[in-house]
Design an enzyme around this catalytic site. Structure first.
Site, PDB file in Angstrom:
ATOM      1  N   THR A  58      -3.910  13.969 -19.152  1.00 38.16           N
ATOM      2  CA  THR A  58      -2.611  13.397 -18.782  1.00 38.16           C
ATOM      3  C   THR A  58      -2.003  12.682 -19.986  1.00 38.16           C
ATOM      4  O   THR A  58      -0.825  12.865 -20.300  1.00 38.16           O
ATOM      5  CB  THR A  58      -2.776  12.424 -17.590  1.00 38.16           C
ATOM      6  OG1 THR A  58      -3.097  13.198 -16.427  1.00 38.16           O
ATOM      7  CG2 THR A  58      -1.517  11.619 -17.326  1.00 38.16           C
ATOM      8  N   CYS A  76      -4.450  15.567  -7.821  1.00 35.48           N
ATOM      9  CA  CYS A  76      -3.348  14.794  -8.385  1.00 35.48           C
ATOM     10  C   CYS A  76      -2.088  14.925  -7.560  1.00 35.48           C
ATOM     11  O   CYS A  76      -1.176  14.121  -7.701  1.00 35.48           O
ATOM     12  CB  CYS A  76      -3.098  15.198  -9.833  1.00 35.48           C
ATOM     13  SG  CYS A  76      -4.402  14.576 -10.917  1.00 35.48           S
TER      14      CYS A  76
END
Lengths: 379, 379
Positions: free
Chosen positions: A73, A325
Site C-alpha cells: 500500500t 481490504c
C-alpha cells in the site's frame, strides 16, 4: 474448538518459522539504528544492505532500485503521491480491477482536478487496445496490476508496457511512468521485472509468509520523488527508521518462497485443479488460462456471497466474499467483477478461495464437501 | 570483540524481551487479516482492538482517536499530507528544531506555494510570543514538538496551544490544527494529551523498546484526512494490512514503559546528573530545567563533533553527533542548535548522549572516563 481451515491466503499468510526466527534473531542482535554512524549503526546498516541485496537477487534487479516500505500500500502510495510534485495536472490511467490501495487514489486525483481514465478488464484481462486508446500527451502514470487479487488473472504487463513505450516514441519520447502492483505475484508466479519493462512495482511481505508491515518498492524512474524525504532513509524515497528485523525477515521469507516457487506452484496447482474439477457443478469465475493457481473465484449462483461465506465460516472455513481490504470500504469484490463484465448473478454469489504453500489437500477436500453439502441444502 | 556501550537511545532502543515475546506469540497465533470477516479475521480484529484500547489507556485517551502507523514519521506525514486536500493554499507554522520528518515537508510546502513560518527556539525553547506573532488568518497547521530529539528540551505545549486557541477565538473561531511530535516523550516523561490540548500527536514504538516499523497517531480533528483511504483500515486514516504482531508488541512495550515510568526516570535522572557533574569541565548544552533526563547534549569545544564521536566509536561507545535521521540528510544537529542560538563553537563540537532504562551506571562511568581521557589528549 473448531478446526480452522484457511483459504484466505490472498488476504494474508502466517509468518514462516524461518521468517519468525530471523525477525527474533535480528531484533535481539542488532541494537543500532541503521542511520547511526557508530559500530551498532554500521552493523545494522550492513544487515540492511545485505537484505536489500538478497531481495534484489530474488527479483533479479539492481539493489539500488529497491526501497523498503511498510507494505505494498505504501509502495503504491509513493508512486501515486509522487505526481503531487508535478506542476501541471497530469492524466492518469488505472484499471477498474486495481486493488483499493491504488483505486482509492481516484478520489484524491479527482479532487485535485487531474484527468483519470479507468480501464475495464473484460473476462479479467485489460486489453492493449483499450490502453492504446486511453493514452494522451498528458498521461504521466499508468498503473496496472500484475496478478488480480480477486480472481487471480495475470495481466500481460509486457505487452501493455510496449503499448506505452510505442506511444512515447510516437509522441516525442516524453516519459510515461508504468507502475504495477505485483503483490499477489512475488513468490507465487515466475516473472521478471526487467522483462516486463515496468518502471516500478509494489510488493508486500505478508503475502508470502513474511511479516506484516513490511514491503518493498522497485523503482527505476529517477523522477519518482517521495512527498517528504524525512530523515533521508532509503535514499530519500522513504523516511522513517528502517524496520530492520522486519526487512531481514521479509528477505528470508522471499528467499524461501523463491527457492520453493516451482514445488509450491505444483502443489498449489494440483489443489486448484482438484477444486476446479470438484466444484464444476457451480460456476468457476477464474479463467483457466493466465491465472494464478493461488486464487480461485467461484460463484454458487444460489446464495449471496455474504450468506454462503458466513455458512462456511460457521463450519470453520476461512474464505472471502471479496478482498479483505474491500471489507472496510464497503465496496466488495463485485466492483472488480463488474469491471470484468461478469454477470451480476455470478458477481453477487462469488466466493474467493485463495491458497498458499501451506494449504493441504485434506483441507481442500473438506472445503469441497462443505460447499457441496451447503449447495444441496439451499439449491 | 569490543564491548558496545550504547548511548544512542534517542535514535533507537532494542526491543524488550516482553515486546519480542508478544510479537512472536501474535505472529504464530493470529493467522487472519484483521479486515477479513471469518473466524481468523475476527480474532485478529479483536486483538487489534485490544491493543488499541491498551494504548489508549496508557495515553488516557479515547481508543477512537488512535491510528496505528509504521512509525512517527508516517504519523507526522498523515497530518502534513492532509493539508493537500485544502483547496486554498494554507499558512503553516513549524519550528526550526522539529525532527526532519516534519521539517522536510517545508520543501514540498514551498513547492506547492504555501506560506511557512519557521520559529526559532532560543536556548531550546519556542516562545509563546513568537508563535502569537506568527499566527495569521490563513494559518491551518501549527506543528511543534514536545521533546526535542537533539537536546531534550520539553516545550510548554499547553501554553503554546492556548496561544493558538486564543487567536482562534479572536478571529471568528476558525480551527487551526495543532500537532505535536511526541516521539521522545512516550514512556519517558509524564504528559497528558488532553491537558496539552493538542489536536494530534505522533509516537514511535522503537523509541520505548517496542518494535521498529510501528507507531501511532493520536488525532481528534475530524478534518484530518488521509491522502488515500486504500483498504479503509484504521477508519480510513491509514491504509494497508495492519501489522498486528508489531502493534500488539508496541502496546506491550508501552505498558512496560508506562508501568515503570517513574522508576526508570529516577534511574535515568541519576545517571544524567552523574554525567552532568562529571562532564562539567566541558560545556553542557542541554538546559537543566524543562529537559528530558533521557537526552544530554554536551560540547567539547575542542574537536568537531564528527571527530570526537568517531574516537568514542573506536572505543566502543555509541553516541551521536546529531540525530540518526539527520545523518542521511547531511544536515546535522547543528541546524537545530543554530535555531537554539547556541554559538557555532559549541554547535560544531556537540555530542548527543541519550539514555534508556537499560543504561547502566557502569557504562556511564566508562563514558565519562573516555571523554576525560580524550579531552586531555586533545585539549
Amino acid at each position: 474448538m473448531q478446526k480452522i481451515r484457511y483459504f484466505d491466503s490472498a488476504a494474508t499468510t502466517i509468518m514462516s518459522q524461518t521468517a519468525l526466527n530471523v525477525y527474533e534473531e535480528t531484533a535481539k542482535t542488532y541494537i543500532g539504528n541503521p542511520s547511526s554512524l557508530h559500530t551498532a549503526g554500521i552493523e545494522a546498516k550492513a544487515l540492511l544492505d545485505q537484505s536489500r541485496s538478497q531481495m534484489a537477487e530474488i527479483l533479479h534487479v539492481d539493489p539500488k532500485t529497491l526501497t523498503f516500505t511498510s507494505g505494498a500500500t505504501e509502495a503504491n502510495a509513493i508512486v501515486c503521491n509522487s505526481l503531487l510534485w508535478k506542476l501541471q495536472k497530469p492524466h492518469v490511467i488505472l484499471s477498474n480491477i486495481e486493488h483499493s490501495s491504488i483505486k482509492e487514489y481516484v478520489r484524491l486525483m479527482k479532487h485535485l482536478g487531474w484527468k483519470i481514465t479507468l480501464l475495464n478488464a473484460p473476462d479479467g484481462f485489460i486489453s492493449a487496445q483499450d490502453l492504446a486508446k486511453a493514452l494522451t500527451k498528458q498521461t504521466r502514470l499508468v498503473s496496472l496490476m500484475l496478478v488480480n487479487n480477486v480472481v487471480g488473472t495475470i495481466q500481460d504487463i509486457k505487452s501493455l508496457v510496449q503499448v506505452v513505450r510505442s506511444f512515447e516514441t510516437e509522441n516525442g519520447g516524453r516519459k510515461i511512468h508504468f507502475h504495477t502492483d505485483a503483490t499477489q505475484a512475488l513468490g507465487k508466479i515466475p516473472f521478471s521485472l526487467e522483462d516486463l519493462g515496468v518502471d516500478s512495482a509494489a510488493f508486500s511481505a505478508h503475502k508470502f509468509h513474511g511479516p506484516k508491515g513490511v514491503g518493498v518498492l522497485y523503482n527505476t524512474d529517477p523522477s519518482v520523488e517521495s512527498l517528504s524525504r524525512g530523515g533521508g532513509q532509503e535514499i530519500g524515497m522513504r523516511a522513517g527508521t528502517e524496520n530492520l528485523a522486519g526487512i531481514a525477515s521479509m528477505a528470508a521469507a522471499a528467499k524461501e518462497a523463491a527457492d520453493n516457487l516451482q514445488a509450491n506452484a505444483e502443489k498449489v496447482s494440483e489443489i486448484n485443479a482438484l477444486l476446479r474439477k470438484e466444484l464444476s457443478f457451480i460456476h468457476i469465475i477464474s479463467p483457466d488460462h493466465d491465472c494464478s493457481p493461488y486464487i480461485l473465484n467461484v460463484a454458487t449462483r444460489i446464495l449471496p456471497s455474504e450468506v454462503f461465506t458466513r455458512m462456511l465460516y460457521d463450519r470453520g472455513f476461512c474464505v472471502s466474499s471479496g478482498s479483505a481490504c474491500s471489507n472496510n470500504a464497503k465496496q466488495k469484490g463485485e466492483g472488480v467483477l463488474e469491471a470484468m463484465q461478469i454477470s451480476p448473478e455470478l458477481g453477487r454469489t462469488s466466493i474467493r478461495i485463495s491458497l498458499s504453500s501451506d494449504t493441504s489437500k485434506e483441507d481442500a477436500l473438506a472445503l469441497i464437501q462443505a460447499i457441496k453439502t451447503l449447495y444441496q441444502e439451499h439449491v
